[in-house]
Design a protein around this motif. Sequence first.
Motif, mmCIF file in Angstrom:
data_model
loop_
_atom_site.group_PDB
_atom_site.id
_atom_site.type_symbol
_atom_site.label_atom_id
_atom_site.label_comp_id
_atom_site.label_asym_id
_atom_site.label_seq_id
_atom_site.Cartn_x
_atom_site.Cartn_y
_atom_site.Cartn_z
ATOM 1 N N GLY A 261 -2.196 1.298 -2.265
ATOM 2 C CA GLY A 261 -1.973 2.629 -1.724
ATOM 3 C C GLY A 261 -1.333 2.646 -0.353
ATOM 4 N N ARG A 262 -0.876 1.545 0.131
ATOM 5 C CA ARG A 262 -0.264 1.475 1.464
ATOM 6 C C ARG A 262 1.254 1.424 1.349
ATOM 7 N NH1 ARG A 262 -4.938 -1.408 1.427
ATOM 8 N NH2 ARG A 262 -6.440 -0.951 3.115
ATOM 9 N N VAL A 263 1.922 1.904 2.387
ATOM 10 C CA VAL A 263 3.383 1.926 2.431
ATOM 11 C C VAL A 263 3.871 0.733 3.255
ATOM 12 C CG1 VAL A 263 5.421 3.201 3.205
ATOM 13 C CG2 VAL A 263 3.477 4.428 2.205
ATOM 14 N N ILE A 264 4.870 0.038 2.747
ATOM 15 C CA ILE A 264 5.452 -1.089 3.475
ATOM 16 C C ILE A 264 6.418 -0.536 4.528
ATOM 17 C CG2 ILE A 264 6.842 -3.180 3.291
ATOM 18 C CD1 ILE A 264 4.098 -3.397 2.018
ATOM 19 N N VAL A 265 6.210 -0.929 5.760
ATOM 20 C CA VAL A 265 7.060 -0.465 6.862
ATOM 21 C C VAL A 265 8.242 -1.407 7.082
ATOM 22 C CG1 VAL A 265 7.113 0.081 9.319
ATOM 23 C CG2 VAL A 265 5.084 0.637 7.955
ATOM 24 N N GLY A 266 8.034 -2.701 6.898
ATOM 25 C CA GLY A 266 9.112 -3.668 7.118
ATOM 26 C C GLY A 266 8.630 -5.083 6.816
ATOM 27 N N ARG A 267 9.547 -6.010 6.910
ATOM 28 C CA ARG A 267 9.218 -7.419 6.665
ATOM 29 C C ARG A 267 10.085 -8.287 7.564
ATOM 30 N NH1 ARG A 267 11.993 -9.682 1.214
ATOM 31 N NH2 ARG A 267 10.508 -8.326 0.138
ATOM 32 N N THR A 268 9.619 -9.507 7.799
ATOM 33 C CA THR A 268 10.401 -10.515 8.516
ATOM 34 C C THR A 268 10.180 -11.854 7.835
ATOM 35 O OG1 THR A 268 10.274 -9.390 10.654
ATOM 36 C CG2 THR A 268 10.730 -11.753 10.684
ATOM 37 N N ILE A 269 11.269 -12.453 7.371
ATOM 38 C CA ILE A 269 11.211 -13.834 6.901
ATOM 39 C C ILE A 269 11.526 -14.696 8.113
ATOM 40 C CG2 ILE A 269 12.088 -15.538 5.291
ATOM 41 C CD1 ILE A 269 10.687 -13.219 3.932
#
Length: 792
Positions: A231-239
Amino acid sequence: MIRPRWRKVISDLWSHRMRTLIVSLAVAVGVYAVGAIMATQTLMLREFHSDREEARLADAIVYTQPFDHKLAERIEQLAGVAAAEGRQSLWARVPVGAETRRTIEIIAVHDFAAMRVNSYPLVAGRWPDKRNEIALEHMGLRYLGVAIGDSIVVELPDGAQKRFVVTGAMHDPRYPSPEITNFTVGAVTPAGMEYLGGGALFTELLLRLEPEAGDARAIVDAVEERIERSGRVIVGRTIVGKSIIESIVNTAVMILSFFGWMILLLSAFLVVNTISALIAQQVNQIGIMKLVGASRRQMMAMYLSLVLVFGVIAFSIAIPLATWTAQYLMTHLIQDLVNLRPDSLDAPLWVYGVMVAIGVLIPVVAGIYPVWQGTRITTYAALNELNMQTGATGGGLFDRMLALLPKRWLQRPLLLAIRNTLRHKGRLLRTMIVMTLGTTLFIAVISVRVSVNTTQADFLRYHQYDVQVQFQEMHRIARLESAALAAPGVVGVESWALGGATRVRPDGVESNRYQVVALPEGSNMVDPIVQAGRWLQPGDEYVVVLNATVAQDEPDVRVGDRITLKMNGREREWLVAGIVGSDAQGPKIYMHQSVFGYENRSPDRANSIQVITEEHDLLSQKTMEALLLQHFEKLGYAVRSTRTTQTLNAQNGLMFDVIVGFLILNAVLLGLVGSLGLSTTMGINMLERIREIGVLRAIGASNAALRRIVLLEGLAIATLSWLVGFALSYPVAQVMSEQIGVALLDTPLSFTYALPAAIAWFFVLLVLAVAASLGPAYNAVRLTIREVLAYE
């Protein structure tokens, strides 16, 4: 009882002590260069990887809505995930002195004893366990001017101040020195984060992946899918990719390896010259030894043993100096800039073994061919050797060319000097290789240093202002600029909008988050160097320009392509109009402010203001930085950070210090090898022609004429070497600047050829030639005719 041939070896070593010293030094230079570089490289890589392995750094970070440690435990069960841990961080400032503020990243850790991702080792003191306690990165103590047990004041973006007690020092190997990054790191408990106004939950999921897990992006996709199902929204990612530290370390290793083996090769040429001359001088002795029954095998063993002693003396000198140099570089240069915590500065035993092997093998391998050639001479030929080389000149191409020149152009001493220079063409070639490569690489090194300075000046083309103030939120441009112009000393102002975007690649995978710089049309505070395409023009809509770092990360993108960018949760297609150089501040995408404002629902708003002041020196900029901080905070603006262009330029310069330091060290070693090579050759030439000098003395040559012949010979070798080295230095310097720039900045350095340094090096070579010739010239005139004609 010592056998006669071994007594001869001892006699040769002792009776020609200067020759023994010269040959040993020639080998020692090569052993020292390779040993020092190999030891430094080994220590740096060992401690660098040891730091990172001990800290178990994250391979990827997912930014999402608040979660607790239980979600991290469930994520850890996914295939390919070795460990998962939640963190929360915020940025704040710490007052240092009356007017200076320094930036700090504060991280909340759930359990310091159970950290499995980014598990910072404790260096001193203890971990915080109360809400008003903090542990600082060990280099941050000096950066903030505090010690364990002291208190610091943390200023939050809303102006609130919180006091923390420093309980310990930790090591965060993710970042180099705070002087480079312009910030430090601190760790608090979740209660400490609540004390700062944050929540008790985490917003960052740190992931450490299995080494053989495969594609990191596919694993992160699976992690994000699991988070979204909660139920959470992904804000961003970093590889997490290559850090600036890895760029510095890898570039330093590349330079160290190249120069180390190059110096070793040059020193081997010196050994070949010296051993060849030694055999040539003892041709008569070889004939006598053969006459009394010495076998070729015995003579080879004798001369190679002599050479072996040179190697033993060489590595005995070089090994202590090499280990000391490596330890000195680690403690005084690399450790602080790269932010290492060495467990030990002792080089492994195999490094010492390699230095010993090099010290033994280089002279032996270099001596095998001249010894083999010298001992094959027949007894008759050896005993009839006059040691005057009467047939060495006269028939060659250069001699015939010299004979065609009018005699009034060439004085007799100059003619003799040139002929003597060309007499032993093999030795001349080996000497010129040493001096030519030394000249080429020395000029190339200085050109790289000048190119670094030029590149740093180019960085400022992206920052043609004095002070930048970034805010926590967007504000109306008109209000920001009016407020800035109201501050005393401000003569110009421009507002930018700073944000972030990810590229949605054709396969649907999102890139890391890139910084977006939204500029007003016709901005006069950015003047980039366009590498391909063009810069932003008035009227451009949905047009972007990428810097070289983004272009490196997105190799499939070309000028004229359309790419999909995701900003604020919305995707839009943009035209790539151009690619510009990097400003050493990471990947950036440039676009117009009006389009950025429309896409982010913040028209006519900005969160960064750039100010031009009356004075532009460092002190004036620092004063204005403090004044603007107080000015905007008094007006109620939440300031995120401030910086000056002079400070920014100094930080960029520090990034190159390790590389430039190694370059200068190797340039000095190359100069030393070149001068030693010339000195060796001149000494050998004079020893071989002592009888000829006696003949010249006998027919009336003055001391001044003899000295002039010797000096002119040295100057001729130096001049020829410089001319060839000068011709080669330009392309070599270009390649070095390109490779170092790509390694550090993903783009070549702004190349500038160091012509003044090349000309200056010519005069240095002339001085070295004179210095190298003074000893042989003195020896040539101090002996009487009787002593010269009796010389063996």
